[in-house]
Design a protein around this motif. Structure first.
Motif, mmCIF file in Angstrom:
data_model
loop_
_atom_site.group_PDB
_atom_site.id
_atom_site.type_symbol
_atom_site.label_atom_id
_atom_site.label_comp_id
_atom_site.label_asym_id
_atom_site.label_seq_id
_atom_site.Cartn_x
_atom_site.Cartn_y
_atom_site.Cartn_z
ATOM 1 N N PRO A 44 0.832 -1.214 0.000
ATOM 2 C CA PRO A 44 0.000 0.000 0.000
ATOM 3 C C PRO A 44 0.862 1.257 0.000
ATOM 4 C CG PRO A 44 -0.797 -1.585 1.628
ATOM 5 C CD PRO A 44 0.529 -2.087 1.140
ATOM 6 N N ARG A 45 0.327 2.321 -0.544
ATOM 7 C CA ARG A 45 0.921 3.660 -0.495
ATOM 8 C C ARG A 45 2.325 3.705 -1.101
ATOM 9 N NH1 ARG A 45 -3.483 5.762 -0.332
ATOM 10 N NH2 ARG A 45 -2.577 7.765 0.298
ATOM 11 N N SER A 46 2.533 2.933 -2.152
ATOM 12 C CA SER A 46 3.848 2.862 -2.799
ATOM 13 C C SER A 46 3.888 3.633 -4.113
ATOM 14 C CB SER A 46 4.233 1.401 -3.045
ATOM 15 O OG SER A 46 3.258 0.753 -3.857
ATOM 16 N N ARG A 47 2.875 4.437 -4.373
ATOM 17 C CA ARG A 47 2.700 5.176 -5.627
ATOM 18 C C ARG A 47 2.291 4.255 -6.774
ATOM 19 N NH1 ARG A 47 4.662 10.361 -4.865
ATOM 20 N NH2 ARG A 47 6.104 10.638 -3.115
ATOM 21 N N ARG A 164 8.554 0.877 -1.486
ATOM 22 C CA ARG A 164 8.782 2.250 -1.040
ATOM 23 C C ARG A 164 9.398 2.205 0.345
ATOM 24 N NH1 ARG A 164 4.169 6.978 -0.042
ATOM 25 N NH2 ARG A 164 5.586 8.769 -0.150
ATOM 26 N N MET A 169 6.179 5.181 3.528
ATOM 27 C CA MET A 169 4.970 4.395 3.252
ATOM 28 C C MET A 169 4.034 4.400 4.454
ATOM 29 S SD MET A 169 3.549 1.380 4.265
ATOM 30 C CE MET A 169 2.583 0.028 3.750
ATOM 31 N N SER A 172 2.167 7.668 5.181
ATOM 32 C CA SER A 172 1.049 7.826 4.257
ATOM 33 C C SER A 172 -0.077 6.844 4.579
ATOM 34 C CB SER A 172 1.548 7.613 2.822
ATOM 35 O OG SER A 172 0.490 7.672 1.902
ATOM 36 N N TYR A 173 0.285 5.640 4.917
ATOM 37 C CA TYR A 173 -0.672 4.565 5.254
ATOM 38 C C TYR A 173 -1.531 4.979 6.453
ATOM 39 C CZ TYR A 173 -1.715 -0.386 6.675
ATOM 40 O OH TYR A 173 -2.272 -1.589 7.029
ATOM 41 N N ASN A 175 -2.028 8.043 7.578
ATOM 42 C CA ASN A 175 -2.851 9.193 7.221
ATOM 43 C C ASN A 175 -4.101 8.761 6.451
ATOM 44 O OD1 ASN A 175 -1.226 11.122 8.420
ATOM 45 N ND2 ASN A 175 -0.021 11.497 6.567
ATOM 46 N N ALA A 176 -3.958 7.764 5.578
ATOM 47 C CA ALA A 176 -5.104 7.289 4.804
ATOM 48 C C ALA A 176 -6.176 6.704 5.721
ATOM 49 C CB ALA A 176 -4.656 6.252 3.782
ATOM 50 N N TRP A 281 -8.145 7.363 -0.516
ATOM 51 C CA TRP A 281 -7.147 6.311 -0.721
ATOM 52 C C TRP A 281 -6.422 6.484 -2.052
ATOM 53 C CZ3 TRP A 281 -4.494 2.692 1.815
ATOM 54 C CH2 TRP A 281 -4.904 2.375 3.115
#
Length: 329
Positions: A44-47, A164, A169, A172-173, A175-176, A281
């Motif tokens: 997740p959250r790896s662009r 990432r 990562m 960001s994870y 925060n999501a 997301w």
């Protein structure tokens, strides 16, 4: 020897975590009739969603977006340790809240969310695709863990990975997820204890496990790309990635349409993709028009909250092992 994988039921059921003796890596798959087939296995959250939107503008491509992840979610509904009634109730309530948006959003090539089962996804990915030059499947590596037998076995896929730095990562994870919890919950929210749908502290481990499986099956290191490096140097790394998967690169692929209409061409869960474009997301990725350079370097681990630091510590050895074999600038 290529890093393509054509699994048999026997090989798919036996993961051997040993060191490969391969001397080189990053070789594209051998030529074959029909479209090239490529997996992008992500954390997740790896662009990865920005990457998928970029790939959506490749000529004659068919994108599949997270079919195994949605199979994973549906399996949770029947897991003996799951509170099925609560999960079903939450799903119904979520769909009801989304009804006005769903009624205004064309379905495109999306499927009903209950359609996604591991065996169904396998059969879909094994089916012939006519008029396409590339089948590009983006999925979450942890979602296939324990289900290697559900990987396609009659078509050769090239397996690639995006990773990432865990410090960026997990920030960001968290925060999501914080966007989905109430104000009172945010102060104590913990990504290890309060996230029951994803194995937060094992995400990198499961990606590494799949990566090692591919090495064992092929004798080659599959293509690995770092998401932050891709966002910083797309003009260098994107052409390299295309070369590795055997697809002609065009400079025009470095920029694309900002509008998210292209998502309607993805084969994915219709309800889930609509929700994800609305709840934060993938909202930013869905409206992207190019890769955005990271705003900051990863923080020191001692600056991180306890839950993030714990996950970083659990993840960093796996990230570093894969990072050593990434496409380099």
């Amino acid at each position: 020897m290529s890093s393509d994988v054509q699994l048999t039921p026997h090989t798919a059921g036996n993961l051997v975590d040993t060191r490969s003796t391969a001397q080189d890596h990053h070789l594209p798959g051998a030529g074959r009739d029909g479209p090239r087939r490529v997996f992008l296995w992500s954390i997740p959250r790896s662009r990865s969603t920005v990457f998928v939107k970029c790939m959506s503008f490749v000529e004659n491509v068919q994108v599949w977006y997270e079919p195994y992840l949605y199979s994973y979610h549906n399996e949770l509904l029947t897991h003996p340790d799951s509170d099925r009634e609560q999960m079903e109730r939450e799903a119904r309530e979520g769909l009801e809240r989304m009804r006005p948006i769903l009624e205004q959003t064309p379905r495109g090539r999306g499927y009903h969310w209950r359609q996604f089962r591991y065996d169904w996804v396998k059969s879909q990915l094994e089916a012939d695709e006519y008029g396409k030059d590339l089948i590009f499947v983006k999925d979450s590596a942890f979602a296939i863990d324990g289900h290697y037998r559900s990987l396609p076995s009659n078509k050769a896929f090239q397996y690639t990975f995006i990773i990432r730095d865990p410090r960026n990562m997990f920030l960001s994870y968290k925060n999501a997820f914080m966007n989905e919890v109430g104000e009172l919950e945010r102060e104590t929210f913990n990504i290890v204890n309060d996230v029951d749908v994803y194995p937060s502290d094992e995400l990198y481990k499961k990606s590494y496990k799949l990566w090692k499986f591919v090495i064992e099956q092929t004798g080659r290191f599959p293509v690995v790309i770092d998401g932050d490096e891709l966002a910083t140097y797309p003009d260098i790394l994107l052409p390299k990635y295309f070369r590795m998967i055997g697809i002609p690169f065009k400079e025009s692929y470095l920029r694309w349409e900002r509008h998210h209409d292209v998502i309607r061409t993805w084969k994915t869960s219709y309800e889930a993709i609509v929700a994800c474009t609305q709840n934060g997301w993938i909202t930013q990725a869905a409206h992207s028009s190019a890769f955005s350079r990271p705003l900051q370097t990863p923080p020191n681990s001692d600056e991180l909250p306890d839950d993030i630091r714990y996950c970083v510590d659990q993840s960093m050895p796996y990230y570093r092992a894969m990072y050593r074999h990434r496409l380099k600038v």
